[in-house]
Write an enzyme that holds these catalytic residues in place. Structure first.
Site, mmCIF file in Angstrom:
data_model
loop_
_atom_site.group_PDB
_atom_site.id
_atom_site.type_symbol
_atom_site.label_atom_id
_atom_site.label_comp_id
_atom_site.label_asym_id
_atom_site.label_seq_id
_atom_site.Cartn_x
_atom_site.Cartn_y
_atom_site.Cartn_z
ATOM 1 N N SER A 1 -9.618 1.900 3.045
ATOM 2 C CA SER A 1 -8.752 2.690 2.188
ATOM 3 C C SER A 1 -7.748 1.862 1.398
ATOM 4 O O SER A 1 -7.105 2.362 0.474
ATOM 5 C CB SER A 1 -8.005 3.718 3.038
ATOM 6 O OG SER A 1 -7.149 3.080 3.975
ATOM 7 N N SER B 1 -9.969 -0.642 7.138
ATOM 8 C CA SER B 1 -9.431 -0.421 5.796
ATOM 9 C C SER B 1 -8.657 -1.585 5.188
ATOM 10 O O SER B 1 -8.243 -1.506 4.034
ATOM 11 C CB SER B 1 -8.542 0.832 5.789
ATOM 12 O OG SER B 1 -9.336 1.977 5.980
ATOM 13 N N LYS C 1 0.846 -1.199 0.000
ATOM 14 C CA LYS C 1 0.000 0.000 0.000
ATOM 15 C C LYS C 1 0.877 1.242 0.000
ATOM 16 O O LYS C 1 1.879 1.311 0.715
ATOM 17 C CB LYS C 1 -0.903 -0.017 1.235
ATOM 18 C CG LYS C 1 -1.889 1.145 1.321
ATOM 19 C CD LYS C 1 -2.781 0.997 2.557
ATOM 20 C CE LYS C 1 -3.786 2.134 2.676
ATOM 21 N NZ LYS C 1 -4.691 1.953 3.835
#
Length: 487
Positions: free
Chosen positions: A155, A179, A80
């Protein structure tokens, strides 16, 4: 015979170790898959193809020399883009860090390298991890591999989408209020939010420091267990990282839940849920009972206050953490010969997106002189009550099972105009972060539109092994995780 990009992480690592395939072959297969499907998915913000091939070649040399390639030896993974990678752009999906290249690795990145993983690139996310759909990224849209008109969740939407699209065998995400688990549920893969402190946050761009936690997303529970084993453990660079020894999570996957006590919270099966979600979760509970678990209804009475509590604490911490982006030290600086205050204002106005600005303003308000006691302090007190609810339930239960989200993946743009509706997507995940608990998301069905439904398994602090054991037993008794996205 499965294509190389379709192999599970465990199988891919085993085949590289046995020299049945090379790490370079595996990496080239991942890069080819990325080239083929990325135009439809949009999971990657930065591709590290040259670096990945070099890393794979190094793994092959180690194996040829008779050396241990590591737990993840030769396996392509994604990271990420809120986790620092030395020499590789790390943007937090924000204009303010669009050209930022860290000089150092986050601890989890360094542990991936040490375990022999091949990092193929950086994955899209909501800006500074603030969102539930990955629509808040300033650098591009990510689409759900099951339906390109739907969100992948947020997210860590890029991480969930990349794993579901078979662009990498596993990925790292971060989970502040759901997330990791929300993208896992929306994309039909498996994601684990570890206990707060189980995994180091050093080198992870902060959103809300008392809630953020790094965790893995992969295609099945065994792959998640291996990833967690590779990244977990104490870190002198992070004072919140626990010194507890890291167990072998793989050995916990014995396929049985017989005799375990599982709680089903009344507050997590509420009116307004998508009926297919509730039906799938209840069917999963029935399956756990068939496998020998004892299921009982329990209550977490302060759950109704979780969203308000979370958005006060998280935004207050975000307001503090994001104050460092001022145009002076790193990142974007507004052009022109501006006075200091003007430069701060112009830089932050141009560099931050609407959702980040909204949360900074909410947090600054909650921390301001006249409102601190009424809002932030009260939220911390309610956080303690939420934690005590879980403590009481875990006196009689080994784990809890709940939905991950009240619906399946919603359409792109469907909730962007109404932030409060978007915030409700995290209604079943936020309490876990407030209490600092481990929680696993895994597939438990599909709705009429063919979209995945996620089951959440919540455990006691530092009992990731128990959560993984329950998830693995359920997974072995069902076939939901074997259905690939129709790309």
């Amino acid at each position: 015979m499965s294509a190389l990009h379709e192999l599970s992480l465990v199988e891919a690592a085993a085949r590289v170790r046995r020299r049945e395939i090379s790490a370079v072959e595996l990496t080239r297969a991942a890069l080819a898959r990325i080239a083929a499907v990325e135009p439809k998915v949009g999971a990657f913000l930065t591709l590290a193809d040259v670096e990945a091939i070099a890393a794979a070649e190094a793994i092959d040399r180690r194996i040829a020399a008779g050396q241990d390639p590591g737990l993840l030896g030769g396996v392509p993974v994604g990271v990420k883009d809120i986790i620092c990678t030395a020499g590789l752009r790390t943007t937090a999906a924000s204009r303010i860090l669009e050209r930022f290249v860290p000089a150092y690795d986050a601890t989890v990145t360094a542990r991936l390298w040490a375990a022999g993983a091949v990092i193929v690139g950086k994955l899209n996310c909501d800006e500074f991890a603030m969102g539930s759909s990955t629509e808040n990224s300033a650098l591009g849209a990510t689409r759900n591999p099951w339906d390109g008109t739907r969100v992948p969740g947020g997210s860590s939407g890029g991480s969930g989408a990349a794993v579901a699209a078979h662009e990498c065998h596993a990925a790292l995400g971060t989970d502040t209020g759901g997330s990791i688990r929300l993208p896992a549920a929306f994309c039909g893969v498996v994601g684990l939010k570890p206990t707060y402190g189980r995994v180091s946050r050093s080198g992870v761009i902060a959103y809300a420091s008392s809630l953020d936690q790094v965790g893995p997303i992969a295609r099945n529970v065994a792959d998640v267990a291996v990833m967690l084993e590779a990244i977990a453990g104490h870190d002198p660079s992070d004072s919140t990282a626990s010194p507890r020894e890291v167990p072998s999570y793989r050995t916990a996957l014995d396929g049985t839940v017989r005799g375990l006590r599982v709680g089903l919270p009344r507050e997590y099966l509420v009116e307004g849920m998508q009926p297919e979600v509730e039906a799938a979760v209840r069917a999963a509970v029935d399956e756990l009972e068939r496998l020998g678990a004892h299921v009982e209804a329990v209550s977490l009475p302060h759950t109704e206050y979780a969203i308000a509590t979370y958005y006060l604490i998280a935004t207050a911490e975000a307001s503090s953490n994001l104050a460092r982006y001022d145009g002076i030290r790193y990142g974007l600086r507004a052009p022109g010969r501006l006075a200091l205050g003007e430069m701060y204002e112009a830089t932050r106005a141009a560099g931050f997106g609407a959702e980040v600005k909204r949360r900074i303003m909410l947090g600054t308000y909650a921390l301001s002189a006249g409102y601190y006691d009424a809002y932030y302090l009260k939220a911390q007190q309610i956080r303690t009550l939420i934690r005590m609810d879980f403590q009481k339930v875990f006196e009689t239960c080994d784990a809890l099972v709940t939905p991950v989200a009240p619906t399946t993946a919603f359409r792109l743009g469907e909730k962007t105009a109404d932030p409060l509706t978007m915030y409700l997507s995290d209604i079943f995940t936020i309490s876990v972060n407030l209490a600092g608990l481990p929680a696993l998301a895994l597939p438990c069905g599909f709705d009429a539109a063919g979209l995945p439904i996620g089951l959440q398994v919540i455990g006691r602090p530092f009992e990731e092994a128990a959560v993984l054991r329950i998830g693995h037993a359920y997974e072995q008794a069902t076939t939901w995780h074997t259905r690939g996205a129709p790309l």
